[in-house]
Design a protein around this motif. Structure first.
Motif, PDB file in Angstrom:
ATOM      1  N   VAL A 192      -4.300  26.410  -4.919  1.00  0.00           N
ATOM      2  CA  VAL A 192      -3.997  25.277  -4.495  1.00  0.00           C
ATOM      3  C   VAL A 192      -5.043  24.736  -3.580  1.00  0.00           C
ATOM      4  CG1 VAL A 192      -1.347  25.589  -3.553  1.00  0.00           C
ATOM      5  CG2 VAL A 192      -3.295  26.769  -2.299  1.00  0.00           C
ATOM      6  N   GLY A 193      -5.301  23.378  -3.285  1.00  0.00           N
ATOM      7  CA  GLY A 193      -6.174  22.652  -2.797  1.00  0.00           C
ATOM      8  C   GLY A 193      -6.091  21.599  -2.349  1.00  0.00           C
ATOM      9  N   THR A 194      -6.920  20.413  -2.518  1.00  0.00           N
ATOM     10  CA  THR A 194      -6.595  18.984  -1.746  1.00  0.00           C
ATOM     11  C   THR A 194      -5.986  18.201  -2.846  1.00  0.00           C
ATOM     12  OG1 THR A 194      -8.494  19.432  -0.444  1.00  0.00           O
ATOM     13  CG2 THR A 194      -7.617  17.070  -0.614  1.00  0.00           C
ATOM     14  N   TRP A 195      -4.845  17.366  -2.200  1.00  0.00           N
ATOM     15  CA  TRP A 195      -4.277  16.503  -2.853  1.00  0.00           C
ATOM     16  C   TRP A 195      -4.446  15.201  -2.497  1.00  0.00           C
ATOM     17  CZ3 TRP A 195      -1.768  21.318  -2.872  1.00  0.00           C
ATOM     18  CH2 TRP A 195      -1.282  21.778  -3.960  1.00  0.00           C
ATOM     19  N   VAL A 196      -4.664  14.042  -3.135  1.00  0.00           N
ATOM     20  CA  VAL A 196      -4.850  12.557  -2.852  1.00  0.00           C
ATOM     21  C   VAL A 196      -3.425  12.077  -2.857  1.00  0.00           C
ATOM     22  CG1 VAL A 196      -5.831  10.690  -3.240  1.00  0.00           C
ATOM     23  CG2 VAL A 196      -7.215  12.451  -3.605  1.00  0.00           C
ATOM     24  N   VAL A 197      -3.147  11.217  -1.835  1.00  0.00           N
ATOM     25  CA  VAL A 197      -1.632  10.790  -1.648  1.00  0.00           C
ATOM     26  C   VAL A 197      -1.622   9.327  -2.042  1.00  0.00           C
ATOM     27  CG1 VAL A 197       0.312  10.479  -0.018  1.00  0.00           C
ATOM     28  CG2 VAL A 197      -1.179  12.403   0.099  1.00  0.00           C
ATOM     29  N   ARG A 198      -0.673   8.968  -2.704  1.00  0.00           N
ATOM     30  CA  ARG A 198      -0.433   7.565  -3.114  1.00  0.00           C
ATOM     31  C   ARG A 198       0.906   7.290  -2.917  1.00  0.00           C
ATOM     32  NH1 ARG A 198      -4.506   8.874  -6.676  1.00  0.00           N
ATOM     33  NH2 ARG A 198      -6.503   7.498  -6.983  1.00  0.00           N
ATOM     34  N   ARG A 199       1.414   5.884  -2.842  1.00  0.00           N
ATOM     35  CA  ARG A 199       2.831   5.805  -2.661  1.00  0.00           C
ATOM     36  C   ARG A 199       3.297   5.677  -4.182  1.00  0.00           C
ATOM     37  NH1 ARG A 199       0.644   1.837   0.779  1.00  0.00           N
ATOM     38  NH2 ARG A 199       1.543   2.229   3.191  1.00  0.00           N
ATOM     39  N   GLY A 200       4.498   5.932  -4.325  1.00  0.00           N
ATOM     40  CA  GLY A 200       5.151   6.110  -5.682  1.00  0.00           C
ATOM     41  C   GLY A 200       5.423   4.741  -5.973  1.00  0.00           C
ATOM     42  N   ASP A 201       5.839   4.411  -7.112  1.00  0.00           N
ATOM     43  CA  ASP A 201       5.914   2.866  -7.668  1.00  0.00           C
ATOM     44  C   ASP A 201       7.067   2.260  -6.930  1.00  0.00           C
ATOM     45  OD1 ASP A 201       4.156   3.270  -9.475  1.00  0.00           O
ATOM     46  OD2 ASP A 201       5.277   3.790 -11.125  1.00  0.00           O
ATOM     47  N   ALA A 202       8.258   3.153  -6.704  1.00  0.00           N
ATOM     48  CA  ALA A 202       9.401   2.457  -5.937  1.00  0.00           C
ATOM     49  C   ALA A 202       8.946   2.201  -4.467  1.00  0.00           C
ATOM     50  CB  ALA A 202      10.728   3.126  -6.233  1.00  0.00           C
ATOM     51  N   GLU A 203       8.258   3.050  -3.916  1.00  0.00           N
ATOM     52  CA  GLU A 203       8.014   2.738  -2.335  1.00  0.00           C
ATOM     53  C   GLU A 203       6.985   1.624  -2.305  1.00  0.00           C
ATOM     54  OE1 GLU A 203       8.991   3.815   0.274  1.00  0.00           O
ATOM     55  OE2 GLU A 203       7.482   3.836   1.946  1.00  0.00           O
ATOM     56  N   ALA A 204       5.887   1.453  -3.285  1.00  0.00           N
ATOM     57  CA  ALA A 204       4.903   0.567  -3.118  1.00  0.00           C
ATOM     58  C   ALA A 204       5.813  -0.977  -3.551  1.00  0.00           C
ATOM     59  CB  ALA A 204       4.049   0.739  -4.550  1.00  0.00           C
ATOM     60  N   ARG A 205       6.740  -0.860  -4.508  1.00  0.00           N
ATOM     61  CA  ARG A 205       7.554  -2.161  -4.749  1.00  0.00           C
ATOM     62  C   ARG A 205       8.169  -2.675  -3.630  1.00  0.00           C
ATOM     63  NH1 ARG A 205       8.334  -0.402  -9.734  1.00  0.00           N
ATOM     64  NH2 ARG A 205      10.543   0.609  -8.898  1.00  0.00           N
ATOM     65  N   ARG A 206       8.794  -1.582  -2.919  1.00  0.00           N
ATOM     66  CA  ARG A 206       9.620  -1.972  -1.868  1.00  0.00           C
ATOM     67  C   ARG A 206       8.713  -2.439  -0.570  1.00  0.00           C
ATOM     68  NH1 ARG A 206      11.013   0.163   3.142  1.00  0.00           N
ATOM     69  NH2 ARG A 206       9.620   1.884   3.114  1.00  0.00           N
ATOM     70  N   LEU A 207       7.562  -2.199  -0.470  1.00  0.00           N
ATOM     71  CA  LEU A 207       6.811  -2.615   0.548  1.00  0.00           C
ATOM     72  C   LEU A 207       5.842  -3.777  -0.044  1.00  0.00           C
ATOM     73  CD1 LEU A 207       5.238   0.782   1.997  1.00  0.00           C
ATOM     74  CD2 LEU A 207       7.134  -0.769   2.992  1.00  0.00           C
ATOM     75  N   GLY A 208       5.661  -3.948  -1.212  1.00  0.00           N
ATOM     76  CA  GLY A 208       5.008  -5.048  -1.850  1.00  0.00           C
ATOM     77  C   GLY A 208       3.431  -5.008  -1.619  1.00  0.00           C
ATOM     78  N   VAL A 209       3.023  -3.619  -1.844  1.00  0.00           N
ATOM     79  CA  VAL A 209       1.780  -3.086  -1.791  1.00  0.00           C
ATOM     80  C   VAL A 209       1.267  -2.353  -3.177  1.00  0.00           C
ATOM     81  CG1 VAL A 209       1.663  -3.069   0.489  1.00  0.00           C
ATOM     82  CG2 VAL A 209       2.193  -0.978  -0.829  1.00  0.00           C
ATOM     83  N   PRO A 210       0.053  -2.351  -3.527  1.00  0.00           N
ATOM     84  CA  PRO A 210      -0.461  -1.740  -4.872  1.00  0.00           C
ATOM     85  C   PRO A 210      -0.265  -0.185  -4.697  1.00  0.00           C
ATOM     86  CG  PRO A 210      -2.162  -2.771  -3.842  1.00  0.00           C
ATOM     87  CD  PRO A 210      -1.108  -3.054  -2.785  1.00  0.00           C
TER      88      PRO A 210
END
Ligand SMILES: CC(C)(COP(=O)(O)OP(=O)(O)OC[C@H]1O[C@@H](n2cnc3c(N)ncnc32)[C@H](O)[C@@H]1OP(=O)(O)O)[C@@H](O)C(=O)NCCC(=O)NCCS
Length: 206
Positions: free
Chosen positions: A67-85
């Motif tokens: 295990v280690g470090t993960w970088v977090v991004r919004r999933g496509d549906a969540e980004a669409r819901r918020l209108g962010v990339p």
């Protein structure tokens, strides 16, 4: 144990990918922002090399603990819901190998992403992954008492308070260990009891 190769995770709203070199600029934008370090201004990354050193520690952790470090991004549906990339990095979540058979659970998000439950969601996925990859390793976390949001995240995850000390307040010290020299009141959480050697190592990390 897994084979130690970094792998992605996903949750209902988030995508977590292992930290790689091409993420460093975006991660540094978060780690270099004073707003991210409200509770610990001295921890701010003042240069990219400090952020790059995280990549080295993560790679070593993948190799030794799976295990280690993960970088977090919004999933496509969540980004669409918020209108962010969707490709924008919003934080990190990590389970990193530390001394005496332990893992350190850590998370750090851009202030614009606080208060949405993302930290709890990402950390929960990392905790679950660590339990598969390295069930023999004790999961620990260190938190400042003055950081109630982070305390809440740890408690929601089911980690238990194993030590509290530092600062000028007379916090409880459940294990009877000597108080640390650290000036800031801190708590140590873990998913199982800590032996004396483990507790000492964690307190020494500050
Ligand atoms: C700590 C951090 C990750 C929390 O992020 P977040 O997005 O607010 O976390 P979540 O929304 O998943 O959960 C926060 C919880 O704390 C609670 N909370 C937030 N501020 C609080 C406060 N001042 N007092 C008490 N509880 C608080 C929230 O209500 C929520 O609890 P709930 O889910 O039961 O409602 C974020 O503030 C951060 O990145 N801070 C900088 C880095 C950091 O401190 N990392 C942790 C180092 S140990």
């Amino acid at each position: 144990m897994t084979d130690g190769r970094p792998y992605p995770l996903s949750t209902e709203r988030l995508r977590l990918t292992p930290l790689v070199e091409s993420d460093l600029d975006e991660v540094h934008a978060i780690y270099g922002d004073p707003g991210t370090w409200l509770h610990l201004p001295s921890g701010r990354h003042r240069d990219l090399a400090t952020t790059a050193a995280m990549l080295g520690r993560s790679a070593e952790s993948w190799r030794t603990a799976g295990v280690g470090t993960w970088v977090v991004r919004r999933g496509d549906a969540e980004a669409r819901r918020l209108g962010v990339p969707a490709p924008t990095v919003i934080g990190t979540a990590a389970a990193t190998a530390i001394d005496v058979g332990m893992l350190n659970l850590g998370y750090r998000f851009a202030p614009s992403a606080w208060g949405t439950g993302y930290a709890s969601e990402a950390a929960s996925a990392v905790l679950a992954a660590a339990r598969v990859a390295a069930p023999e390793r004790t999961m620990t976390a260190r938190v400042l008492v003055a950081n109630p949001a982070s305390v809440r995240v740890l408690e929601r995850l089911g980690l238990e308070l194993r030590w509290s000390g530092g600062g000028t307040g007379a916090d409880e010290v459940p294990t009877g260990a000597a108080p640390p020299s650290s000036a800031l009141a801190r708590r140590i959480y873990a998913d199982r009891p800590l032996d004396h050697e483990q507790l000492r190592a964690l307190i020494a990390l500050g």
